[in-house]
Design a protein around this motif. Sequence first.
Motif, PDB file in Angstrom:
ATOM      1  N   ILE A 443       1.130  -1.387  -0.211  1.00 45.67           N
ATOM      2  CA  ILE A 443       0.237   0.152   0.008  1.00 45.67           C
ATOM      3  C   ILE A 443       0.913   1.545   0.034  1.00 45.67           C
ATOM      4  CG2 ILE A 443      -0.417  -0.207   2.752  1.00 45.67           C
ATOM      5  CD1 ILE A 443      -2.735   0.564   0.030  1.00 45.67           C
ATOM      6  N   THR A 444       2.018   0.581   0.016  1.00 44.15           N
ATOM      7  CA  THR A 444       2.695   2.156   0.353  1.00 44.15           C
ATOM      8  C   THR A 444       3.442   2.773  -0.935  1.00 44.15           C
ATOM      9  OG1 THR A 444       4.691   0.736   1.034  1.00 44.15           O
ATOM     10  CG2 THR A 444       3.473   2.105   2.978  1.00 44.15           C
ATOM     11  N   ASP A 445       3.259   2.074  -2.179  1.00 43.84           N
ATOM     12  CA  ASP A 445       3.425   1.950  -3.589  1.00 43.84           C
ATOM     13  C   ASP A 445       2.892   3.095  -3.817  1.00 43.84           C
ATOM     14  OD1 ASP A 445       5.491  -0.060  -3.117  1.00 43.84           O
ATOM     15  OD2 ASP A 445       4.390  -1.640  -4.475  1.00 43.84           O
ATOM     16  N   LEU A 446       2.258   3.726  -3.301  1.00 36.92           N
ATOM     17  CA  LEU A 446       1.027   4.694  -3.670  1.00 36.92           C
ATOM     18  C   LEU A 446       2.018   6.143  -4.127  1.00 36.92           C
ATOM     19  CD1 LEU A 446      -2.025   4.546  -1.541  1.00 36.92           C
ATOM     20  CD2 LEU A 446      -2.366   3.771  -3.973  1.00 36.92           C
ATOM     21  N   LEU A 447       2.656   5.970  -3.499  1.00 39.31           N
ATOM     22  CA  LEU A 447       4.183   7.111  -3.279  1.00 39.31           C
ATOM     23  C   LEU A 447       4.778   6.445  -4.211  1.00 39.31           C
ATOM     24  CD1 LEU A 447       3.109   9.508  -0.838  1.00 39.31           C
ATOM     25  CD2 LEU A 447       2.621   9.641  -3.559  1.00 39.31           C
ATOM     26  N   LEU A 448       6.135   6.981  -4.689  1.00 41.27           N
ATOM     27  CA  LEU A 448       7.380   6.894  -5.168  1.00 41.27           C
ATOM     28  C   LEU A 448       8.193   7.123  -3.910  1.00 41.27           C
ATOM     29  CD1 LEU A 448       7.700   6.646  -9.247  1.00 41.27           C
ATOM     30  CD2 LEU A 448       7.294   5.070  -7.751  1.00 41.27           C
ATOM     31  N   PRO A 449       9.939   6.587  -4.065  1.00 46.14           N
ATOM     32  CA  PRO A 449      10.555   6.733  -3.414  1.00 46.14           C
ATOM     33  C   PRO A 449      11.150   8.253  -3.867  1.00 46.14           C
ATOM     34  CG  PRO A 449      11.812   4.856  -4.326  1.00 46.14           C
ATOM     35  CD  PRO A 449      10.392   5.348  -4.863  1.00 46.14           C
ATOM     36  N   ILE A 450      11.453   9.091  -2.878  1.00 47.29           N
ATOM     37  CA  ILE A 450      12.109  10.961  -3.248  1.00 47.29           C
ATOM     38  C   ILE A 450      13.719  10.243  -3.597  1.00 47.29           C
ATOM     39  CG2 ILE A 450      13.133  12.590  -1.797  1.00 47.29           C
ATOM     40  CD1 ILE A 450      10.577  12.883  -0.274  1.00 47.29           C
ATOM     41  N   PRO A 451      14.604  10.106  -4.628  1.00 48.73           N
ATOM     42  CA  PRO A 451      15.908   9.295  -4.047  1.00 48.73           C
ATOM     43  C   PRO A 451      16.990  10.050  -3.581  1.00 48.73           C
ATOM     44  CG  PRO A 451      15.133  10.484  -6.472  1.00 48.73           C
ATOM     45  CD  PRO A 451      14.577  11.229  -5.276  1.00 48.73           C
ATOM     46  N   GLU A 452      16.994   8.733  -2.654  1.00 47.02           N
ATOM     47  CA  GLU A 452      18.425   8.360  -1.699  1.00 47.02           C
ATOM     48  C   GLU A 452      19.115   9.294  -1.735  1.00 47.02           C
ATOM     49  OE1 GLU A 452      19.656   5.232   0.602  1.00 47.02           O
ATOM     50  OE2 GLU A 452      20.551   5.077  -1.472  1.00 47.02           O
ATOM     51  N   SER A 453      20.268   9.332  -2.860  1.00 42.48           N
ATOM     52  CA  SER A 453      20.878  10.156  -3.142  1.00 42.48           C
ATOM     53  C   SER A 453      21.102  11.715  -3.289  1.00 42.48           C
ATOM     54  CB  SER A 453      22.002  10.517  -4.462  1.00 42.48           C
ATOM     55  OG  SER A 453      20.619  10.707  -5.698  1.00 42.48           O
ATOM     56  N   ASP A 454      19.075  12.458  -3.238  1.00 43.97           N
ATOM     57  CA  ASP A 454      19.305  13.965  -3.085  1.00 43.97           C
ATOM     58  C   ASP A 454      19.044  13.615  -1.141  1.00 43.97           C
ATOM     59  OD1 ASP A 454      18.662  14.769  -5.508  1.00 43.97           O
ATOM     60  OD2 ASP A 454      18.258  13.470  -5.824  1.00 43.97           O
ATOM     61  N   LEU A 455      18.127  12.789  -1.123  1.00 38.69           N
ATOM     62  CA  LEU A 455      18.273  13.124   0.810  1.00 38.69           C
ATOM     63  C   LEU A 455      19.241  13.559   1.478  1.00 38.69           C
ATOM     64  CD1 LEU A 455      15.172  10.238   1.252  1.00 38.69           C
ATOM     65  CD2 LEU A 455      14.748  12.694   1.305  1.00 38.69           C
ATOM     66  N   LEU A 456      20.206  12.705   1.186  1.00 37.56           N
ATOM     67  CA  LEU A 456      21.968  12.841   1.224  1.00 37.56           C
ATOM     68  C   LEU A 456      21.849  14.605   1.268  1.00 37.56           C
ATOM     69  CD1 LEU A 456      23.265   9.325   0.321  1.00 37.56           C
ATOM     70  CD2 LEU A 456      22.388  10.104   3.148  1.00 37.56           C
ATOM     71  N   MET A 457      22.330  14.777   0.473  1.00 43.93           N
ATOM     72  CA  MET A 457      22.876  15.873  -0.901  1.00 43.93           C
ATOM     73  C   MET A 457      21.765  17.268   0.598  1.00 43.93           C
ATOM     74  SD  MET A 457      24.293  15.763  -4.039  1.00 43.93           S
ATOM     75  CE  MET A 457      22.631  15.756  -4.810  1.00 43.93           C
ATOM     76  N   ASN A 458      20.778  16.671   0.324  1.00 44.13           N
ATOM     77  CA  ASN A 458      19.453  18.606   1.061  1.00 44.13           C
ATOM     78  C   ASN A 458      18.561  17.122   2.078  1.00 44.13           C
ATOM     79  OD1 ASN A 458      18.137  20.079   2.066  1.00 44.13           O
ATOM     80  ND2 ASN A 458      17.199  20.318  -0.258  1.00 44.13           N
ATOM     81  N   PRO A 459      19.397  18.027   3.370  1.00 42.41           N
ATOM     82  CA  PRO A 459      17.966  17.112   4.450  1.00 42.41           C
ATOM     83  C   PRO A 459      16.720  17.675   4.649  1.00 42.41           C
ATOM     84  CG  PRO A 459      20.331  17.131   5.465  1.00 42.41           C
ATOM     85  CD  PRO A 459      20.660  18.176   4.008  1.00 42.41           C
ATOM     86  N   ASN A 460      16.475  18.762   4.439  1.00 42.47           N
ATOM     87  CA  ASN A 460      15.519  19.250   3.577  1.00 42.47           C
ATOM     88  C   ASN A 460      14.160  18.754   3.179  1.00 42.47           C
ATOM     89  OD1 ASN A 460      16.120  21.752   6.019  1.00 42.47           O
ATOM     90  ND2 ASN A 460      17.587  22.636   4.011  1.00 42.47           N
ATOM     91  N   LEU A 461      15.050  17.702   2.004  1.00 41.26           N
ATOM     92  CA  LEU A 461      14.198  16.983   1.447  1.00 41.26           C
ATOM     93  C   LEU A 461      13.104  15.713   2.189  1.00 41.26           C
ATOM     94  CD1 LEU A 461      15.906  16.542  -1.819  1.00 41.26           C
ATOM     95  CD2 LEU A 461      13.732  17.983  -1.161  1.00 41.26           C
ATOM     96  N   GLU A 462      14.007  15.334   3.871  1.00 40.64           N
ATOM     97  CA  GLU A 462      13.582  14.329   4.788  1.00 40.64           C
ATOM     98  C   GLU A 462      12.044  15.100   5.163  1.00 40.64           C
ATOM     99  OE1 GLU A 462      14.219  11.764   5.019  1.00 40.64           O
ATOM    100  OE2 GLU A 462      17.624  11.789   5.190  1.00 40.64           O
ATOM    101  N   PRO A 463      10.812  14.697   5.761  1.00 38.65           N
ATOM    102  CA  PRO A 463      11.432  12.350   6.199  1.00 38.65           C
ATOM    103  C   PRO A 463      11.324  12.245   4.466  1.00 38.65           C
ATOM    104  CG  PRO A 463       9.242  13.135   6.138  1.00 38.65           C
ATOM    105  CD  PRO A 463      10.057  14.377   6.167  1.00 38.65           C
ATOM    106  N   GLN A 464      11.451  10.651   4.125  1.00 39.44           N
ATOM    107  CA  GLN A 464      11.670  10.098   2.785  1.00 39.44           C
ATOM    108  C   GLN A 464       9.464   9.323   3.117  1.00 39.44           C
ATOM    109  OE1 GLN A 464      11.656   8.588   0.323  1.00 39.44           O
ATOM    110  NE2 GLN A 464      13.385   7.774  -0.476  1.00 39.44           N
ATOM    111  N   ASN A 465       9.280   8.890   2.186  1.00 31.05           N
ATOM    112  CA  ASN A 465       8.190   8.730   1.874  1.00 31.05           C
ATOM    113  C   ASN A 465       8.113   7.277   2.954  1.00 31.05           C
ATOM    114  OD1 ASN A 465       6.866  10.680   0.241  1.00 31.05           O
ATOM    115  ND2 ASN A 465       7.521   9.628  -1.869  1.00 31.05           N
ATOM    116  N   PRO A 466       6.769   7.044   2.826  1.00 31.06           N
ATOM    117  CA  PRO A 466       7.001   5.338   4.408  1.00 31.06           C
ATOM    118  C   PRO A 466       7.202   4.610   2.994  1.00 31.06           C
ATOM    119  CG  PRO A 466       4.669   7.398   4.337  1.00 31.06           C
ATOM    120  CD  PRO A 466       5.900   7.962   3.717  1.00 31.06           C
ATOM    121  N   GLY A 467       7.537   3.453   3.815  1.00 33.14           N
ATOM    122  CA  GLY A 467       7.690   2.243   2.585  1.00 33.14           C
ATOM    123  C   GLY A 467       9.026   2.037   1.878  1.00 33.14           C
ATOM    124  N   TYR A 468      10.153   2.677   2.480  1.00 31.06           N
ATOM    125  CA  TYR A 468      11.806   3.115   1.244  1.00 31.06           C
ATOM    126  C   TYR A 468      12.497   3.224   3.070  1.00 31.06           C
ATOM    127  CZ  TYR A 468       8.372   3.927  -2.228  1.00 31.06           C
ATOM    128  OH  TYR A 468       7.607   3.040  -3.507  1.00 31.06           O
TER     129      TYR A 468
END
Length: 468
Positions: A443-468
């Motif tokens: 059910i968490t596949d309703l959204l795609l994940p925010i790319p991991e590398s972008d989260l690492l470069m910009n913590p303001n993009l946290e939190p990651q979408n549920p399920g990833y």
Amino acid sequence: MMKIINQNRYIQLYKIPVLIVCCIFYTSCEDFLEIDEPLGQIPHKEVYEDEATATAAVTTMYAKLRDEVLVTGTSFGMGALMGLYTDELEFYGNPWDPSLTFYYHQIVASDVGVESIWGKSYNLVYMSNAVLEGLETSDKLSTEFKQQLRGESLFIRALVHFYLTNLFGDIPYPKTTNYQINSEIEKMPVDLVYSAIQEDLTEAKSLLSNSYIMGERTRANSGAVSALLARVYLHLEQWQKAETESSEVIGNASLYTLETDLNNVFLKESHSAILQLKPQDPGANASEAATYIFDSPPPPFVALSNGMVENMDSNDLRKTQWVGEVTDGSQSWYYAYKYKQQFNTGTSMEYSIVFRLAEQYLIRAEARARQHNISGAQDDLNRIRQRAGLANTTATDTESLLEAILNERRFELFTEHGHRWFDIRRFGVADEVLEPIKSGWKITDLLLPIPESDLLMNPNLEPQNPGY
């Protein structure tokens, strides 16, 4: 920090010594407009001192949409990827193809396909912002000319964000090329993203005329803006506004009429086309035919799912005219045959359609049904059914009409920019449709994940979408 500032793949926001944009990335702008000096050699400021180079900066954004961003008809467009994500397409390609993770619902935060969608989309957003800033500071272009280009740039920025928020949920909405601002940008809640989309589209509509600037329907006009607004309001469940915008397009009979012959719908001269993307090379045709058509088994990439084809009414003309079949004598495979020209035909015959009139009828049918206008919803739904050779709908109440409209959208809009995924998601039936046929579905596949590398470069993009 988003991928739009990753120097390995995108323009650095703090270095803009040459023309924007796009012609650094593409020479395809030459298809739209020939100019004497290579755009990559023109200083950024000078781009907006001349109508030819300013136009090239905008038309190159359409080339990006055509070739690699979201509504591209290639294998990495929404039509293919989200068709595989749902019950629309079956995968037959190579096991290392990035599309495979979409088909099996095995996407992770480091998925290269997801990174590509995110990065290329925000690259195009950057390009639109650069054009908007260049127009703002230009004192060489006429007001009317700048309004046209500004309207188109706002439209493209809104279109990209519409897809991104429906794929990823909360996302950034950058409106500048300023490096410092974008390096610290935060996600916006979906409702605020939609507010920004509406703001861009409302201004775009005020700036663009009803006519097409180049004659062909390859650049946005006010009708294209209304078509996108109608879709936006449908997703926002603002039914009256969705009806109003779709009615504005449908009522413009001097420009838009339903093609009575289904074989004419995807031709470049189609009267039902609202916005098309012109192929790059002279004589070339839309990418969709090469992506979906195959002439010998097994399919080299994807095929229409048997379930979808089998559920089409045997009398449905779309089944005979928009679906092709290949057999080895014991088994059959089916392919999307909406676009029919796989190769260069000397003179282009098919342009890739981004918006067309049939969708507007289906939007208005749904908007009316949700407002309990049963007869109005039936009328719009029947226009699409009658053209497909089908009898009028037997649905007579809101619930049955909505079910019929969802079904009709499935058979009218298949392989067109991910409609099936967005439909089952917003109708709340994704789990019901996909759980029985997708072993990897969650059910968490309703959204795609925010790319991991972008989260690492910009913590303001946290939190990651549920399920990833």
